[in-house]
Design a protein around this motif. Structure first.
Motif, PDB file in Angstrom:
ATOM      1  N   ASP A 106       0.809  -1.217   0.000  1.00 55.85           N
ATOM      2  CA  ASP A 106       0.000   0.000   0.000  1.00 55.85           C
ATOM      3  C   ASP A 106       0.844   1.270   0.000  1.00 55.85           C
ATOM      4  OD1 ASP A 106      -2.303  -1.489  -0.028  1.00 55.85           O
ATOM      5  OD2 ASP A 106      -2.587  -1.433   2.150  1.00 55.85           O
ATOM      6  N   GLU A 107       1.911   1.296   0.793  1.00 53.97           N
ATOM      7  CA  GLU A 107       2.766   2.482   0.867  1.00 53.97           C
ATOM      8  C   GLU A 107       4.179   2.103   0.440  1.00 53.97           C
ATOM      9  OE1 GLU A 107       2.600   4.475   4.588  1.00 53.97           O
ATOM     10  OE2 GLU A 107       0.417   4.737   4.538  1.00 53.97           O
ATOM     11  N   VAL A 108       4.619   2.661  -0.681  1.00 52.75           N
ATOM     12  CA  VAL A 108       5.930   2.342  -1.239  1.00 52.75           C
ATOM     13  C   VAL A 108       6.893   3.485  -0.940  1.00 52.75           C
ATOM     14  CG1 VAL A 108       7.199   1.721  -3.330  1.00 52.75           C
ATOM     15  CG2 VAL A 108       4.795   1.067  -3.082  1.00 52.75           C
ATOM     16  N   ALA A 109       8.101   3.158  -0.505  1.00 53.06           N
ATOM     17  CA  ALA A 109       9.123   4.173  -0.252  1.00 53.06           C
ATOM     18  C   ALA A 109       9.841   4.521  -1.557  1.00 53.06           C
ATOM     19  CB  ALA A 109      10.121   3.664   0.778  1.00 53.06           C
ATOM     20  N   GLY A 110      10.408   5.726  -1.588  1.00 56.62           N
ATOM     21  CA  GLY A 110      11.093   6.176  -2.782  1.00 56.62           C
ATOM     22  C   GLY A 110      12.231   5.275  -3.196  1.00 56.62           C
ATOM     23  N   HIS A 111      13.009   4.782  -2.223  1.00 52.56           N
ATOM     24  CA  HIS A 111      14.148   3.930  -2.578  1.00 52.56           C
ATOM     25  C   HIS A 111      13.680   2.596  -3.160  1.00 52.56           C
ATOM     26  CE1 HIS A 111      13.604   1.456   1.065  1.00 52.56           C
ATOM     27  NE2 HIS A 111      13.416   2.581   1.715  1.00 52.56           N
ATOM     28  N   ASP A 112      12.483   2.156  -2.778  1.00 50.55           N
ATOM     29  CA  ASP A 112      11.949   0.920  -3.370  1.00 50.55           C
ATOM     30  C   ASP A 112      11.572   1.134  -4.842  1.00 50.55           C
ATOM     31  OD1 ASP A 112      12.214  -0.723  -1.110  1.00 50.55           O
ATOM     32  OD2 ASP A 112      10.357   0.059  -0.255  1.00 50.55           O
ATOM     33  N   TRP A 113      11.023   2.308  -5.156  1.00 51.13           N
ATOM     34  CA  TRP A 113      10.733   2.615  -6.559  1.00 51.13           C
ATOM     35  C   TRP A 113      12.020   2.656  -7.380  1.00 51.13           C
ATOM     36  CZ3 TRP A 113       6.439   1.678  -8.678  1.00 51.13           C
ATOM     37  CH2 TRP A 113       5.203   1.996  -8.095  1.00 51.13           C
ATOM     38  N   LEU A 114      13.067   3.267  -6.814  1.00 51.25           N
ATOM     39  CA  LEU A 114      14.327   3.349  -7.555  1.00 51.25           C
ATOM     40  C   LEU A 114      14.920   1.969  -7.775  1.00 51.25           C
ATOM     41  CD1 LEU A 114      16.551   4.987  -8.875  1.00 51.25           C
ATOM     42  CD2 LEU A 114      17.613   5.250  -6.613  1.00 51.25           C
ATOM     43  N   ARG A 115      14.910   1.138  -6.744  1.00 49.54           N
ATOM     44  CA  ARG A 115      15.458  -0.215  -6.889  1.00 49.54           C
ATOM     45  C   ARG A 115      14.649  -1.022  -7.916  1.00 49.54           C
ATOM     46  NH1 ARG A 115      15.641  -1.150  -1.979  1.00 49.54           N
ATOM     47  NH2 ARG A 115      17.853  -0.875  -1.505  1.00 49.54           N
ATOM     48  N   PHE A 116      13.341  -0.855  -7.897  1.00 45.86           N
ATOM     49  CA  PHE A 116      12.489  -1.527  -8.871  1.00 45.86           C
ATOM     50  C   PHE A 116      12.868  -1.100 -10.289  1.00 45.86           C
ATOM     51  CE2 PHE A 116       8.666  -1.294 -11.560  1.00 45.86           C
ATOM     52  CZ  PHE A 116       8.206  -2.597 -11.503  1.00 45.86           C
ATOM     53  N   ALA A 117      13.045   0.198 -10.498  1.00 45.83           N
ATOM     54  CA  ALA A 117      13.420   0.693 -11.826  1.00 45.83           C
ATOM     55  C   ALA A 117      14.799   0.190 -12.234  1.00 45.83           C
ATOM     56  CB  ALA A 117      13.384   2.222 -11.834  1.00 45.83           C
ATOM     57  N   GLU A 118      15.710   0.142 -11.302  1.00 41.63           N
ATOM     58  CA  GLU A 118      17.068  -0.307 -11.637  1.00 41.63           C
ATOM     59  C   GLU A 118      17.082  -1.776 -12.048  1.00 41.63           C
ATOM     60  OE1 GLU A 118      19.729   2.744  -8.883  1.00 41.63           O
ATOM     61  OE2 GLU A 118      19.014   0.869  -8.022  1.00 41.63           O
ATOM     62  N   GLY A 138       1.476   8.876 -10.691  1.00 42.32           N
ATOM     63  CA  GLY A 138       0.589   9.603  -9.793  1.00 42.32           C
ATOM     64  C   GLY A 138       1.241  10.073  -8.513  1.00 42.32           C
ATOM     65  N   GLU A 139       2.395   9.500  -8.160  1.00 44.78           N
ATOM     66  CA  GLU A 139       3.059   9.855  -6.905  1.00 44.78           C
ATOM     67  C   GLU A 139       4.142  10.910  -7.064  1.00 44.78           C
ATOM     68  OE1 GLU A 139       4.542   6.429  -4.878  1.00 44.78           O
ATOM     69  OE2 GLU A 139       2.563   5.555  -4.527  1.00 44.78           O
ATOM     70  N   VAL A 140       4.705  11.032  -8.257  1.00 46.75           N
ATOM     71  CA  VAL A 140       5.880  11.895  -8.422  1.00 46.75           C
ATOM     72  C   VAL A 140       5.603  13.330  -7.996  1.00 46.75           C
ATOM     73  CG1 VAL A 140       7.399  12.954 -10.138  1.00 46.75           C
ATOM     74  CG2 VAL A 140       6.981  10.503 -10.216  1.00 46.75           C
ATOM     75  N   GLY A 141       4.553  13.944  -8.529  1.00 41.60           N
ATOM     76  CA  GLY A 141       4.321  15.360  -8.309  1.00 41.60           C
ATOM     77  C   GLY A 141       3.890  15.753  -6.919  1.00 41.60           C
ATOM     78  N   ARG A 142       3.496  14.805  -6.093  1.00 38.78           N
ATOM     79  CA  ARG A 142       3.070  15.159  -4.732  1.00 38.78           C
ATOM     80  C   ARG A 142       4.037  14.621  -3.678  1.00 38.78           C
ATOM     81  NH1 ARG A 142      -0.431  10.940  -2.861  1.00 38.78           N
ATOM     82  NH2 ARG A 142      -0.676   9.311  -4.446  1.00 38.78           N
ATOM     83  N   SER A 143       5.243  14.263  -4.117  1.00 39.24           N
ATOM     84  CA  SER A 143       6.283  13.811  -3.199  1.00 39.24           C
ATOM     85  C   SER A 143       7.202  14.975  -2.850  1.00 39.24           C
ATOM     86  CB  SER A 143       7.104  12.680  -3.833  1.00 39.24           C
ATOM     87  OG  SER A 143       6.277  11.588  -4.179  1.00 39.24           O
ATOM     88  N   GLN A 202      12.844  13.037  -5.321  1.00 38.83           N
ATOM     89  CA  GLN A 202      14.009  12.801  -6.171  1.00 38.83           C
ATOM     90  C   GLN A 202      14.121  11.339  -6.588  1.00 38.83           C
ATOM     91  OE1 GLN A 202      17.760  14.430  -5.021  1.00 38.83           O
ATOM     92  NE2 GLN A 202      17.020  16.525  -5.046  1.00 38.83           N
ATOM     93  N   LEU A 203      13.880  10.431  -5.662  1.00 39.36           N
ATOM     94  CA  LEU A 203      13.996   9.007  -5.971  1.00 39.36           C
ATOM     95  C   LEU A 203      12.892   8.561  -6.927  1.00 39.36           C
ATOM     96  CD1 LEU A 203      14.894   7.685  -2.411  1.00 39.36           C
ATOM     97  CD2 LEU A 203      16.448   8.047  -4.325  1.00 39.36           C
ATOM     98  N   ARG A 204      11.686   9.081  -6.742  1.00 39.92           N
ATOM     99  CA  ARG A 204      10.589   8.721  -7.657  1.00 39.92           C
ATOM    100  C   ARG A 204      10.824   9.293  -9.051  1.00 39.92           C
ATOM    101  NH1 ARG A 204       8.396   8.351  -2.720  1.00 39.92           N
ATOM    102  NH2 ARG A 204       6.680   6.865  -2.391  1.00 39.92           N
ATOM    103  N   TYR A 205      11.271  10.534  -9.100  1.00 38.24           N
ATOM    104  CA  TYR A 205      11.531  11.120 -10.415  1.00 38.24           C
ATOM    105  C   TYR A 205      12.614  10.331 -11.146  1.00 38.24           C
ATOM    106  CZ  TYR A 205      12.752  14.315 -14.128  1.00 38.24           C
ATOM    107  OH  TYR A 205      12.992  14.840 -15.371  1.00 38.24           O
ATOM    108  N   GLU A 206      13.659   9.973 -10.451  1.00 41.24           N
ATOM    109  CA  GLU A 206      14.742   9.207 -11.088  1.00 41.24           C
ATOM    110  C   GLU A 206      14.258   7.826 -11.515  1.00 41.24           C
ATOM    111  OE1 GLU A 206      18.487   8.056 -12.546  1.00 41.24           O
ATOM    112  OE2 GLU A 206      17.394   9.952 -12.322  1.00 41.24           O
ATOM    113  N   ALA A 207      13.421   7.197 -10.709  1.00 49.66           N
ATOM    114  CA  ALA A 207      12.881   5.888 -11.086  1.00 49.66           C
ATOM    115  C   ALA A 207      12.050   6.002 -12.364  1.00 49.66           C
ATOM    116  CB  ALA A 207      12.031   5.325  -9.948  1.00 49.66           C
ATOM    117  N   LEU A 208      11.181   7.022 -12.430  1.00 47.43           N
ATOM    118  CA  LEU A 208      10.339   7.195 -13.615  1.00 47.43           C
ATOM    119  C   LEU A 208      11.191   7.516 -14.845  1.00 47.43           C
ATOM    120  CD1 LEU A 208       7.388   7.238 -14.561  1.00 47.43           C
ATOM    121  CD2 LEU A 208       7.374   9.707 -14.099  1.00 47.43           C
TER     122      LEU A 208
END
Length: 497
Positions: free
Chosen positions: A126-138, A161-166, A172-178
């Motif tokens: 339900d709640e994902v941390a920014g570093h988890d998004w980055l690791r997923f993208a990597e 949907g999460e990038v702009g309200r972080s 930074q981690l979400r933007y880099e993941a995207l």
């Protein structure tokens, strides 16, 4: 104050076509290590013998600004920083400027099925941390593993949907993941989801999405950004400008790819005549384009285009009051620590540069630096009491690019200002702090001019105020306000992890 003998600086001209990317990388690494009080020898010891990083090697990395994802990851681990804290801003910086140094040793996650599975599981909660998004993208961009399109798509939609309200590192981690996913075989999925997001009526946070999708420029994106310039929402139109600026900087397109944009851009400029929200960003975007494009657009204009907000001068002379102000701020922020010279350059860009790519990448570095909180506080003072309007407005606009979270916020001193830009900054700060506005105040602000109404909705949306539902249904309010309130109510509020 005496300068440190090992100060790192970017000596490129302030108004030059190029910046010194390597120097900025080295500055971030050195100031972060120095702020932690860790000598090079100790950092090498913490990194471990298997890293093969000697004090001499680390010194050269900082001085030369060598871009190595593996080494930067070693800094993060050895200094106890969160995953991706330094790598994300460095990668954003390097990807933005086509002449940036290549990553000599890219960081690679453990290429195992177990590691990949763990990364996928981490973004299925339900709640994902920014570093988890980055690791997923990597894992999906740097290893042989990857989920099929149908499975990835809803995850990408959620990330969009999460990038702009972080806020802060979460942003930074979400933007880099995207962005990483956009520059990968999943790039079309990212582009499609961003297009769908921009089609939602009342979208309030589109700038970061246009920046991310234009990390991989295409002729089709040039056309789309041109179409967005005439969008009924000035927020979306502004995002189109940001996308154009980003593609100019990232590079990779032919001259012929830009030619169809000339009449579209000129028409958008004429249509925006007298519009205080659209004209400045169009003017700044045109100033970022090559001379032949500017000349072709200006030849078609039938209305006068305002000049972009600029510094008093583009040099480091003490007589340049704007660079002197940035230098004074840097000295107040650093105190007796090193990093002042480059900090002054970055602050000058944040306050006075009209080029969005320069402002944004400098903000990424500042937000990841050990000076982030002090920068935030000094900019608050500058926005309220800066020496001139150009400086105050530069500081006011900076909060929405820095995205550094605030612990608390009080809109009262900001709303007392007669300047709508300063009033909007106070509302933005409330949003980054997640502080709700009093209901009566919110209802009065959303009937003000477009920019103040946008910032009031931002504050209410980030704090998930219950009044959003009533605003969305209030027929007496302008349609854009009602649509914005609906968008925030459906999207959710502030994310800080």
């Amino acid at each position: 104050m005496a300068r440190h003998t090992d100060e790192i600086d970017d000596p490129s001209p302030l108004a030059g076509a190029r910046i010194d990317v390597s120097a900025r990388i080295g500055w971030l690494l050195r100031t972060t290590r120095a702020a932690a009080g860790v000598p090079l020898r100790e950092l090498a010891r913490r990194a471990g013998e298997e890293s093969a990083l000697s004090p001499a090697t680390l010194s050269r990395v900082e001085t030369a600004g060598r871009r190595s994802g593996r080494v930067i990851a070693a800094y993060e681990r050895s200094l106890g920083l969160p995953y991706g804290h330094l790598r994300a801003p460095v990668d954003v910086l390097a990807r933005t400027f086509s002449y940036a140094p290549a990553d000599t040793e890219p960081y690679l996650p453990e290429p195992t099925l177990a590691g990949f599975s763990t990364a996928c599981d981490a973004v299925a909660v339900d709640e994902v941390a920014g570093h988890d998004w980055l690791r997923f993208a990597e894992y999906h961009t740097l290893t042989p593993f990857g989920l099929p399109t149908a499975t990835v798509r809803p995850l990408v939609a959620r990330l969009v949907g999460e990038v702009g309200r972080s806020a802060g590192a979460a942003y930074q981690l979400r933007y880099e993941a995207l962005s990483k996913l956009r520059c990968s075989p999943y790039g079309d999925v990212v582009a499609e989801e961003i297009r769908q997001a921009l089609e939602v009526p009342g979208i309030q946070r589109s700038g970061d999405l246009l920046s991310a999708v234009t990390e991989r420029p295409t002729p089709e994106l040039v056309t789309w950004c041109g179409e967005l310039l005439g969008h009924e929402s000035w927020l979306v139109a502004r995002s189109g400008c940001l996308g154009i600026q980003n593609m100019r900087s990232v590079g990779g397109l032919r001259r012929s790819d830009w030619l169809p944009l000339v009449p579209v851009f000129a028409a958008a400029c004429d249509a925006a005549a007298g519009d205080p929200l659209r004209q400045p960003i169009l003017s700044g975007t045109l100033a970022c384009c090559p001379p032949e494009f500017r000349a072709a657009v200006r030849a078609l204009l039938t209305e006068e285009l305002v000049e972009p907000r600029r510094a008093a001068a583009w040099n480091r002379s003490r007589r340049n009051r704007h660079f002197a102000h940035a230098s004074a701020l840097a000295g107040q922020i650093t105190g007796s620590s090193q990093g002042e010279t480059m900090l002054a350059r970055l602050l000058f860009e944040v306050l006075y540069d009209f080029r969005a790519t320069h402002v944004t990448t400098s903000c990424f570095l500042l937000a990841a630096s050990p000076f982030a909180d002090a920068v935030r506080e000094r900019l608050c003072v500058t926005a309220l009491d800066g020496p001139d309007e150009t400086t105050r407005h530069g500081a006011a606009y900076a909060f929405s690019t820095l995205m550094i979270p605030f612990e608390t916020a009080d809109p009262v001193p900001w709303l007392a200002s007669p300047d709508p830009v300063v009033r909007g900054a106070g509302l933005s700060i409330c949003g980054w702090a997640g502080v709700p506005l009093p209901g009566d105040l919110l209802r009065s602000l959303v009937t003000a001019d477009d920019e103040v109404a946008r910032d009031a909705l931002f504050a209410a949306g980030m704090s998930e105020q219950p009044e959003l539902g009533a605003l969305a249904a209030a027929r007496r309010l302008p349609a854009p306000v009602r649509a914005g309130a609906r968008w925030w109510a459906a999207t959710g509020g502030r994310i800080i992890r």
